[in-house]
Design a protein around this motif. Structure first.
Motif, PDB file in Angstrom:
ATOM      1  N   LYS A   1      -4.454 -13.274  27.843  1.00 58.11           N
ATOM      2  CA  LYS A   1      -5.408 -14.265  27.840  1.00 58.11           C
ATOM      3  C   LYS A   1      -6.809 -13.725  26.991  1.00 58.11           C
ATOM      4  O   LYS A   1      -7.090 -14.323  25.869  1.00 58.11           O
ATOM      5  CB  LYS A   1      -5.623 -15.321  28.959  1.00 58.11           C
ATOM      6  CG  LYS A   1      -4.549 -15.785  29.164  1.00 58.11           C
ATOM      7  CD  LYS A   1      -4.851 -16.835  30.575  1.00 58.11           C
ATOM      8  CE  LYS A   1      -3.775 -17.802  31.061  1.00 58.11           C
ATOM      9  NZ  LYS A   1      -2.781 -17.074  31.678  1.00 58.11           N
ATOM     10  N   PRO A   2      -7.354 -12.952  27.583  1.00 57.19           N
ATOM     11  CA  PRO A   2      -8.372 -12.474  27.008  1.00 57.19           C
ATOM     12  C   PRO A   2      -8.341 -11.973  25.393  1.00 57.19           C
ATOM     13  O   PRO A   2      -9.054 -11.901  24.747  1.00 57.19           O
ATOM     14  CB  PRO A   2      -9.270 -11.369  27.979  1.00 57.19           C
ATOM     15  CG  PRO A   2      -8.278 -11.363  28.914  1.00 57.19           C
ATOM     16  CD  PRO A   2      -7.177 -12.273  28.883  1.00 57.19           C
ATOM     17  N   ALA A   3      -7.132 -11.158  25.443  1.00 61.31           N
ATOM     18  CA  ALA A   3      -6.833 -10.339  24.058  1.00 61.31           C
ATOM     19  C   ALA A   3      -6.704 -11.581  23.220  1.00 61.31           C
ATOM     20  O   ALA A   3      -7.124 -11.206  22.109  1.00 61.31           O
ATOM     21  CB  ALA A   3      -5.463  -9.639  24.329  1.00 61.31           C
ATOM     22  N   ARG A   4      -5.914 -12.505  23.470  1.00 64.61           N
ATOM     23  CA  ARG A   4      -5.744 -13.717  22.516  1.00 64.61           C
ATOM     24  C   ARG A   4      -6.987 -14.200  22.116  1.00 64.61           C
ATOM     25  O   ARG A   4      -7.117 -14.686  20.814  1.00 64.61           O
ATOM     26  CB  ARG A   4      -4.665 -14.676  22.863  1.00 64.61           C
ATOM     27  CG  ARG A   4      -4.703 -15.810  22.143  1.00 64.61           C
ATOM     28  CD  ARG A   4      -3.829 -15.381  20.961  1.00 64.61           C
ATOM     29  NE  ARG A   4      -3.436 -16.499  20.018  1.00 64.61           N
ATOM     30  CZ  ARG A   4      -3.551 -16.815  18.813  1.00 64.61           C
ATOM     31  NH1 ARG A   4      -4.326 -15.352  18.167  1.00 64.61           N
ATOM     32  NH2 ARG A   4      -3.149 -17.789  18.180  1.00 64.61           N
ATOM     33  N   LEU A   5      -7.955 -14.672  23.159  1.00 66.22           N
ATOM     34  CA  LEU A   5      -9.224 -15.153  22.849  1.00 66.22           C
ATOM     35  C   LEU A   5     -10.100 -14.268  21.842  1.00 66.22           C
ATOM     36  O   LEU A   5     -10.613 -14.891  21.049  1.00 66.22           O
ATOM     37  CB  LEU A   5      -9.758 -15.389  24.243  1.00 66.22           C
ATOM     38  CG  LEU A   5     -11.243 -16.107  24.088  1.00 66.22           C
ATOM     39  CD1 LEU A   5     -11.151 -17.363  23.306  1.00 66.22           C
ATOM     40  CD2 LEU A   5     -11.920 -16.253  25.547  1.00 66.22           C
ATOM     41  N   ARG A   6      -9.862 -13.189  21.953  1.00 66.85           N
ATOM     42  CA  ARG A   6     -10.905 -12.156  21.391  1.00 66.85           C
ATOM     43  C   ARG A   6     -10.261 -12.066  20.052  1.00 66.85           C
ATOM     44  O   ARG A   6     -11.145 -12.157  19.175  1.00 66.85           O
ATOM     45  CB  ARG A   6     -10.470 -10.693  21.991  1.00 66.85           C
ATOM     46  CG  ARG A   6     -11.310  -9.398  21.040  1.00 66.85           C
ATOM     47  CD  ARG A   6     -11.407  -8.259  21.838  1.00 66.85           C
ATOM     48  NE  ARG A   6      -9.670  -7.837  21.801  1.00 66.85           N
ATOM     49  CZ  ARG A   6      -9.261  -7.713  23.165  1.00 66.85           C
ATOM     50  NH1 ARG A   6      -9.736  -7.925  24.067  1.00 66.85           N
ATOM     51  NH2 ARG A   6      -8.042  -7.190  22.965  1.00 66.85           N
ATOM     52  N   ASP A   7      -8.816 -12.241  19.839  1.00 66.47           N
ATOM     53  CA  ASP A   7      -8.364 -12.260  18.314  1.00 66.47           C
ATOM     54  C   ASP A   7      -8.738 -13.626  17.780  1.00 66.47           C
ATOM     55  O   ASP A   7      -9.181 -13.335  16.475  1.00 66.47           O
ATOM     56  CB  ASP A   7      -6.716 -11.994  18.413  1.00 66.47           C
ATOM     57  CG  ASP A   7      -6.218 -10.778  18.922  1.00 66.47           C
ATOM     58  OD1 ASP A   7      -7.107  -9.978  18.869  1.00 66.47           O
ATOM     59  OD2 ASP A   7      -5.159 -10.891  19.081  1.00 66.47           O
ATOM     60  N   ILE A   8      -8.907 -14.501  18.351  1.00 67.50           N
ATOM     61  CA  ILE A   8      -9.311 -15.963  17.917  1.00 67.50           C
ATOM     62  C   ILE A   8     -10.645 -15.811  17.352  1.00 67.50           C
ATOM     63  O   ILE A   8     -11.426 -16.231  16.387  1.00 67.50           O
ATOM     64  CB  ILE A   8      -8.880 -17.088  18.705  1.00 67.50           C
ATOM     65  CG1 ILE A   8      -7.456 -17.372  18.817  1.00 67.50           C
ATOM     66  CG2 ILE A   8      -9.666 -18.436  18.180  1.00 67.50           C
ATOM     67  CD1 ILE A   8      -7.122 -18.320  19.863  1.00 67.50           C
ATOM     68  N   MET A   9     -11.622 -15.191  18.361  1.00 60.83           N
ATOM     69  CA  MET A   9     -12.996 -15.224  18.097  1.00 60.83           C
ATOM     70  C   MET A   9     -13.241 -14.282  16.883  1.00 60.83           C
ATOM     71  O   MET A   9     -14.034 -14.535  16.059  1.00 60.83           O
ATOM     72  CB  MET A   9     -13.540 -14.836  19.503  1.00 60.83           C
ATOM     73  CG  MET A   9     -13.635 -15.740  20.484  1.00 60.83           C
ATOM     74  SD  MET A   9     -14.396 -15.078  22.156  1.00 60.83           S
ATOM     75  CE  MET A   9     -16.225 -15.004  21.696  1.00 60.83           C
ATOM     76  N   ARG A  10     -12.488 -13.215  16.689  1.00 62.95           N
ATOM     77  CA  ARG A  10     -12.640 -12.445  15.660  1.00 62.95           C
ATOM     78  C   ARG A  10     -12.078 -13.026  14.501  1.00 62.95           C
ATOM     79  O   ARG A  10     -12.951 -12.965  13.520  1.00 62.95           O
ATOM     80  CB  ARG A  10     -11.713 -11.110  15.837  1.00 62.95           C
ATOM     81  CG  ARG A  10     -12.036 -10.107  14.868  1.00 62.95           C
ATOM     82  CD  ARG A  10     -11.317  -8.769  14.997  1.00 62.95           C
ATOM     83  NE  ARG A  10     -12.060  -8.077  16.388  1.00 62.95           N
ATOM     84  CZ  ARG A  10     -11.416  -7.548  17.265  1.00 62.95           C
ATOM     85  NH1 ARG A  10     -10.021  -7.678  17.476  1.00 62.95           N
ATOM     86  NH2 ARG A  10     -12.017  -6.947  18.342  1.00 62.95           N
ATOM     87  N   SER A  11     -11.223 -13.821  14.516  1.00 62.78           N
ATOM     88  CA  SER A  11     -10.847 -14.459  13.364  1.00 62.78           C
ATOM     89  C   SER A  11     -11.736 -15.381  12.814  1.00 62.78           C
ATOM     90  O   SER A  11     -11.912 -15.874  11.581  1.00 62.78           O
ATOM     91  CB  SER A  11      -9.108 -14.737  13.312  1.00 62.78           C
ATOM     92  OG  SER A  11      -9.236 -15.945  14.125  1.00 62.78           O
TER      93      SER A  11
END
Length: 104
Positions: free
Chosen positions: A50-60
């Motif tokens: 979950k945090p990895a996916r959230l981080r990816d979205i936030m980065r993009s």
């Protein structure tokens, strides 16, 4: 041990295991342990997904480069929301929360 008691115990053991010797019993015991270890690894990986996916979205979406942006996050479970908020706070993000259990 009397014969009747021994036979009763052997019948119960036969119902529990098909192993014919001690090594086979150890193998039978090891299999559920491997399963439990795998389940723990999956459970741990799920928490980090979950945090990895959230981080990816936030980065993009540029959240790390444009601090004026706001993020609205919906989760099905409050535990997931709490977990993600804790992870964001630990990384220095200011977070606020409104969840279904709070009054408007």
């Amino acid at each position: 041990m009397e014969d009747a008691e021994r036979e009763r115990l052997e019948a119960r053991l036969d119902a529990v295991t098909l192993a014919g010797n001690a090594e086979q019993v150890r193998d039978e015991i090891a299999e559920p342990r491997r399963f439990a270890d795998s389940a723990r690894a999956i459970e741990h990986a799920g928490n980090e997904a979950k945090p990895a996916r959230l981080r990816d979205i936030m980065r993009s979406e540029g959240f790390f480069y444009r601090p004026d942006q706001r993020l609205l996050l919906f989760t099905e479970f409050k535990d997931a929301l709490d977990y993600l908020m804790d992870r964001l706070k630990a990384r220095g993000f200011g977070v606020g929360c409104i969840h279904g259990g709070e009054p408007r």
